[in-house]
Motif scaffolding. Structure first.
Motif, PDB file in Angstrom:
ATOM      1  N   HIS A 117      -0.005   5.060  -1.055  1.00 60.80           N
ATOM      2  CA  HIS A 117      -1.112   5.841  -0.515  1.00 60.80           C
ATOM      3  C   HIS A 117      -0.987   6.187   0.947  1.00 60.80           C
ATOM      4  O   HIS A 117      -1.794   6.914   1.474  1.00 60.80           O
ATOM      5  CB  HIS A 117      -2.411   5.054  -0.694  1.00 60.80           C
ATOM      6  CG  HIS A 117      -2.687   4.702  -2.101  1.00 60.80           C
ATOM      7  ND1 HIS A 117      -3.046   5.657  -3.012  1.00 60.80           N
ATOM      8  CD2 HIS A 117      -2.646   3.529  -2.741  1.00 60.80           C
ATOM      9  CE1 HIS A 117      -3.223   5.052  -4.184  1.00 60.80           C
ATOM     10  NE2 HIS A 117      -2.981   3.771  -4.051  1.00 60.80           N
ATOM     11  N   ASN A 118      -0.047   5.571   1.622  1.00 64.49           N
ATOM     12  CA  ASN A 118      -0.124   5.677   3.071  1.00 64.49           C
ATOM     13  C   ASN A 118       1.127   6.218   3.724  1.00 64.49           C
ATOM     14  O   ASN A 118       2.116   5.534   3.866  1.00 64.49           O
ATOM     15  CB  ASN A 118      -0.427   4.304   3.665  1.00 64.49           C
ATOM     16  CG  ASN A 118      -1.813   3.873   3.273  1.00 64.49           C
ATOM     17  OD1 ASN A 118      -2.774   4.394   3.802  1.00 64.49           O
ATOM     18  ND2 ASN A 118      -1.887   2.985   2.304  1.00 64.49           N
ATOM     19  N   MET A 136      -7.734   2.907  -1.676  1.00 68.46           N
ATOM     20  CA  MET A 136      -7.228   1.996  -0.647  1.00 68.46           C
ATOM     21  C   MET A 136      -6.372   2.795   0.325  1.00 68.46           C
ATOM     22  O   MET A 136      -5.154   2.872   0.180  1.00 68.46           O
ATOM     23  CB  MET A 136      -6.423   0.903  -1.346  1.00 68.46           C
ATOM     24  CG  MET A 136      -6.094  -0.266  -0.482  1.00 68.46           C
ATOM     25  SD  MET A 136      -7.589  -1.097   0.048  1.00 68.46           S
ATOM     26  CE  MET A 136      -6.922  -2.335   1.108  1.00 68.46           C
ATOM     27  N   ARG A 137      -7.042   3.459   1.230  1.00 69.30           N
ATOM     28  CA  ARG A 137      -6.303   4.244   2.214  1.00 69.30           C
ATOM     29  C   ARG A 137      -6.399   3.566   3.571  1.00 69.30           C
ATOM     30  O   ARG A 137      -7.497   3.269   4.020  1.00 69.30           O
ATOM     31  CB  ARG A 137      -6.905   5.646   2.336  1.00 69.30           C
ATOM     32  CG  ARG A 137      -6.487   6.501   1.219  1.00 69.30           C
ATOM     33  CD  ARG A 137      -6.978   7.913   1.341  1.00 69.30           C
ATOM     34  NE  ARG A 137      -6.910   8.526   0.031  1.00 69.30           N
ATOM     35  CZ  ARG A 137      -5.760   8.853  -0.554  1.00 69.30           C
ATOM     36  NH1 ARG A 137      -4.623   8.671   0.053  1.00 69.30           N
ATOM     37  NH2 ARG A 137      -5.765   9.368  -1.772  1.00 69.30           N
ATOM     38  N   LEU A 138      -5.235   3.378   4.172  1.00 72.75           N
ATOM     39  CA  LEU A 138      -5.237   2.721   5.480  1.00 72.75           C
ATOM     40  C   LEU A 138      -4.991   3.758   6.563  1.00 72.75           C
ATOM     41  O   LEU A 138      -4.291   4.748   6.334  1.00 72.75           O
ATOM     42  CB  LEU A 138      -4.133   1.656   5.551  1.00 72.75           C
ATOM     43  CG  LEU A 138      -4.539   0.256   5.083  1.00 72.75           C
ATOM     44  CD1 LEU A 138      -4.835   0.258   3.594  1.00 72.75           C
ATOM     45  CD2 LEU A 138      -3.439  -0.740   5.398  1.00 72.75           C
ATOM     46  N   ARG A 139      -5.599   3.523   7.696  1.00 75.88           N
ATOM     47  CA  ARG A 139      -5.259   4.389   8.829  1.00 75.88           C
ATOM     48  C   ARG A 139      -5.295   3.576  10.126  1.00 75.88           C
ATOM     49  O   ARG A 139      -5.944   2.531  10.204  1.00 75.88           O
ATOM     50  CB  ARG A 139      -6.167   5.610   8.898  1.00 75.88           C
ATOM     51  CG  ARG A 139      -7.554   5.357   9.375  1.00 75.88           C
ATOM     52  CD  ARG A 139      -8.231   6.716   9.634  1.00 75.88           C
ATOM     53  NE  ARG A 139      -9.608   6.552  10.028  1.00 75.88           N
ATOM     54  CZ  ARG A 139     -10.007   6.273  11.257  1.00 75.88           C
ATOM     55  NH1 ARG A 139      -9.131   6.096  12.215  1.00 75.88           N
ATOM     56  NH2 ARG A 139     -11.296   6.144  11.533  1.00 75.88           N
ATOM     57  N   LYS A 152      -8.704  -0.223   6.598  1.00 79.13           N
ATOM     58  CA  LYS A 152      -8.983   0.591   5.417  1.00 79.13           C
ATOM     59  C   LYS A 152     -10.020   1.654   5.756  1.00 79.13           C
ATOM     60  O   LYS A 152     -11.015   1.381   6.427  1.00 79.13           O
ATOM     61  CB  LYS A 152      -9.516  -0.315   4.307  1.00 79.13           C
ATOM     62  CG  LYS A 152      -9.876   0.446   3.052  1.00 79.13           C
ATOM     63  CD  LYS A 152     -10.522  -0.451   2.021  1.00 79.13           C
ATOM     64  CE  LYS A 152     -11.114   0.384   0.895  1.00 79.13           C
ATOM     65  NZ  LYS A 152     -12.168   1.280   1.321  1.00 79.13           N
ATOM     66  N   THR A 153      -9.797   2.842   5.284  1.00 80.79           N
ATOM     67  CA  THR A 153     -10.783   3.904   5.441  1.00 80.79           C
ATOM     68  C   THR A 153     -11.911   3.640   4.433  1.00 80.79           C
ATOM     69  O   THR A 153     -11.620   3.323   3.273  1.00 80.79           O
ATOM     70  CB  THR A 153     -10.153   5.279   5.119  1.00 80.79           C
ATOM     71  OG1 THR A 153      -8.886   5.325   5.749  1.00 80.79           O
ATOM     72  CG2 THR A 153     -11.000   6.430   5.581  1.00 80.79           C
ATOM     73  N   PHE A 175       0.817  -1.219   0.000  1.00 82.81           N
ATOM     74  CA  PHE A 175       0.000   0.000   0.000  1.00 82.81           C
ATOM     75  C   PHE A 175       0.847   1.263   0.000  1.00 82.81           C
ATOM     76  O   PHE A 175       0.315   2.350   0.077  1.00 82.81           O
ATOM     77  CB  PHE A 175      -0.886   0.055   1.255  1.00 82.81           C
ATOM     78  CG  PHE A 175      -1.642  -1.210   1.521  1.00 82.81           C
ATOM     79  CD1 PHE A 175      -2.678  -1.582   0.683  1.00 82.81           C
ATOM     80  CD2 PHE A 175      -1.338  -2.017   2.611  1.00 82.81           C
ATOM     81  CE1 PHE A 175      -3.391  -2.751   0.927  1.00 82.81           C
ATOM     82  CE2 PHE A 175      -2.052  -3.180   2.853  1.00 82.81           C
ATOM     83  CZ  PHE A 175      -3.073  -3.550   2.006  1.00 82.81           C
TER      84      PHE A 175
END
Ligand code: BG6
Length: 488
Positions: free
Chosen positions: A363-364, A395-398, A389-390, A360
Motif C-alpha cells: 500500500h505504501n 492501512m495507508r501510512l504516510r 497510519k492515515t 505494509f
C-alpha cells in the motif's frame, strides 16, 4: 550562579564585533540584572575618544543591535559600567593607562579580570606579551580569543604557543559562538539526557548525517577579511566541525570541560584523512555569481564593493567526511556551508536506516525512513519524522512530523550565543570553549584541502546567488543515492 564582580577588558572595543555582538549581549545581561553593580566593561581601542564621544559611539553603533526596546534606566546603568581607554596594542607604554583602569586581581581579590581579544589574531601575541610585561596578566586572570584562530596548522600552533607562554590552558577561552547556541546545548541534552537515542546513535541504525549552515547574506563589508579566508576557514574548520563533534562524540563521563573536550578531540582525530583521490572526489567548492536572493538582485562575489575581480576565494564548500571508529565506520557525514544561498538556515539532519522488513509494502509507495532534524536557525527546534497510519479505511501510512519548537515550549526570553558564552567566561566555565589540541586537530584535518586547492590553482565552481550552491554539491551526495534535505 551569581557573577562575582569583574573587570572585563575588550580589546577591539570600538570594533565591529564589540558593537554588534559583545556590547549588546552584555547589555542584555544588565537588563536581566545579572551584572554586579560595580562590574566594569573596559573598552580599549586606538580612537581618541573622550567619554562623551565614546558613549555616543556606543549609542550609535551598539544600541541599534540590542533586541527589543531599550529601557532607559537599564541603559543608563549599563553605560555607567563602561569605561574607554585609548591604547595602541603594539606599544608597551600604552598599557600604563590600562593598568590605572583596572582593580587589583589575585587570589584574594574579589574582582575577576578578563581580557577579551576581539582583534585580528596577528595582535594576540603582542597583546599577551605586553599584558605579561606590564604585570596585568596575573595567574587568576582569563583571556578570550576570537576567531580566526590561525589560517593553517602552523599559525594556529604559533598562536597557541605564544598565548600559552603567558596564560595557562585553564585561563584560555577560545570562542566558537556556535557552541553557545541553545540548540547545540540541547543536542547534548537530547543525546545524554534521554535513553531513547543512544542505542540507535550508531552505524547500525543511522544511514547518514547532514550538517548545513546556509546564509542568504553575502560578505557585506567584510570582504577584506573574507577574501583571505573563505568558507573553509571561516565556517567549516570551526563551526561545522564543532557541530560534527557534538553529534558524533562518545558519551563523556561528565560535563566537565576536559571530559567533553577529550571526546570531541577523539572525533577530530578519527576523521578519515584525505587521499589525493578523496580530495578531488569528496569536496566541492563554489563562489557565488549574481542572482536573486528573496527576490532582490544581488551582485556576484567578484563584483562586491572592493572585491578582487579575479578572486579564487570560495564562498561555498561541501565535504563528505567519514569517522573511522566502530560507532561510525561507513556513515557519511555531509558538511555544507555557503553565503548567498537560497535560505538562511542551520540544521543537522540525522537520517536513520529503513525498516528491515515491511508488512505494509503493497500500500505504501511514500514510505520514508525516520529522520531527526535539529534546527539551530532560524527557529530553534527538533523535528522527528515518523511514519503513521492515515485515518480511515485500509492501512495507508504516510510521513508525519513530531515538532518541538523551543520558543513555544519554553516561553522564556532567549539568550544569544555570545551572552551565554560571556557568562561562562565570567564564571570560569570552560566546557563550551575549544582546547588547544582540538583547534590543532581541526586544522590538521582541513589543511590538506587548502594545500590541494592552492596546488590545483583552479577557480571555485560558480553558483547563482539564491540557490543551494553548485550542481556538483548535489552530485556529491547524489553519488551515494541521497539528496540534501532542501532538495528532496
Ligand atoms: C562567523 C563568520 O563566525 O559566523 C561569518 O565569520 C558568519 O562569516 C557567521 O556570517 C554566522 O554566524 P550566525 O550565528 O549568524 O550563523
Amino acid at each position: 550562579m551569581a557573577l562575582t564582580d569583574f573587570d572585563l577588558v575588550l580589546f577591539g572595543g570600538g570594533g565591529d564585533l564589540s558593537m554588534r555582538k559583545l556590547l549588546p549581549a552584555l547589555f542584555n545581561r544588565e537588563r536581566c540584572n545579572d551584572l554586579p553593580a560595580t562590574a566594569r566593561i573596559i573598552c580599549v581601542g586606538r580612537h581618541e575618544w573622550n567619554r562623551e564621544a565614546f558613549l555616543k559611539e556606543i549609542d550609535d553603533n551598539a544600541r541599534p543591535h540590542v533586541t527589543g526596546s531599550v529601557d532607559a534606566p537599564a541603559w543608563q546603568r549599563f553605560c555607567d559600567k563602561l569605561v574607554y581607554v585609548m591604547l595602541d596594542a603594539m606599544h608597551a607604554d600604552s598599557y600604563e593607562a590600562l593598568a590605572k583602569a583596572l582593580r587589583p586581581d589575585g587570589p584574594d581579590a574579589r574582582v575577576t579580570r578578563v581580557f577579551y581579544l576581539a582583534t585580528p589574531p596577528s595582535l594576540f601575541s603582542h597583546i599577551c606579551q605586553h599584558l605579561a610585561a606590564s604585570g596585568l596578566a596575573t595567574p587568576t586572570s582569563r583571556v578570550v580569543l576570537e576567531k580566526p584562530l590561525g589560517r593553517d596548522l602552523a599559525s594556529a600552533r604559533q598562536i597557541n604557543a605564544e598565548v600559552g607562554r603567558v596564560f595557562e590552558e585553564s585561563q584560555i577561552f577560545r570562542i566558537d559562538h556556535y557552541l553557545g547556541k541553545e540548540t547545540v546545548q540541547n543536542l547534548l541534552a537530547l543525546r545524554f539526557g534521554n535513553v531513547l537515542f543512544e542505542p540507535l546513535w550508531r552505524r547500525e541504525w543511522i544511514s547518514d548525517v547532514q550538517i548545513t549552515i546556509a546564509e542568504s547574506l553575502g560578505v557585506g563589508n567584510r570582504i577584506g577579511y573574507y577574501d583571505t579566508s573563505g568558507a573553509l576557514r571561516d565556517m567549516l574548520q570551526n563551526h561545522l566541525l564543532q557541530l560534527l563533534c557534538i553529534v558524533a562524540m562518545e558519551p563523556p563521563t561528565s560535563a566537565t570541560p576536559n571530559a567533553v573536550r577529550d571526546e570531541k578531540l577523539k572525533v577530530l582525530r578519527s576523521l578519515k584523512r584525505f587521499t589525493p583521490q578523496l580530495l578531488t572526489q569528496n569536496i566541492v567548492r563554489g563562489q557565488y555569481r549574481s542572482g536573486h536572493v528573496n527576490g532582490i538582485a544581488v551582485p556576484g562575489y567578484r563584483k562586491e564593493p572592493n572585491a578582487n575581480q579575479n578572486s579564487r576565494t570560495e564562498t561555498f564548500v561541501a565535504i563528505k567526511a567519514e569517522i573511522e571508529t566502530w560507532r561510525w565506520a561507513g556513515v557519511p557525514f555531509y558538511l555544507r556551508t555557503g553565503k548567498r544561498m537560497a535560505d538562511q538556515l542551520a540544521e543537522i539532519v540525522v537520517r536513520f536506516k529503513g525498516i528491515p522488513h515491511s508488512i505494509f509494502a503493497q500500500h505504501n509507495s511514500s514510505f520514508q525512513p525516520n529522520s531527526l532534524i535539529i534546527r539551530l536557525q532560524p527557529d530553534e527546534g527538533l523535528q522527528l519524522n515518523l511514519m503513521a497510519k492515515t485515518p480511515g479505511d485500509g492501512m495507508r501510512l504516510r510521513p508525519v512530523e513530531l515538532e518541538l519548537d523551543f520558543r513555544e515550549t519554553f516561553k522564556m526570553p532567549r539568550m544569544d550565543a555570545y551572552e551565554r558564552l560571556l557568562l561562562d567566561v565570567l564564571r570560569g566555565q570552560l566546557t563550551l570553549f575549544m582546547r588547544s589540541d582540538e583547534l590543532e586537530a581541526a586544522w590538521e584535518w582541513v589543511e590538506p584541502i587548502l594545500d590541494h586547492w592552492e596546488q590545483e590553482g583552479d577557480d571555485p565552481l560558480p553558483y547563482t546567488a539564491g540557490t543551494w550552491g553548485p550542481a556538483a554539491a548535489s552530485a556529491l551526495i547524489g553519488r551515494d543515492g541521497l539528496q540534501w534535505r532542501e532538495e528532496s
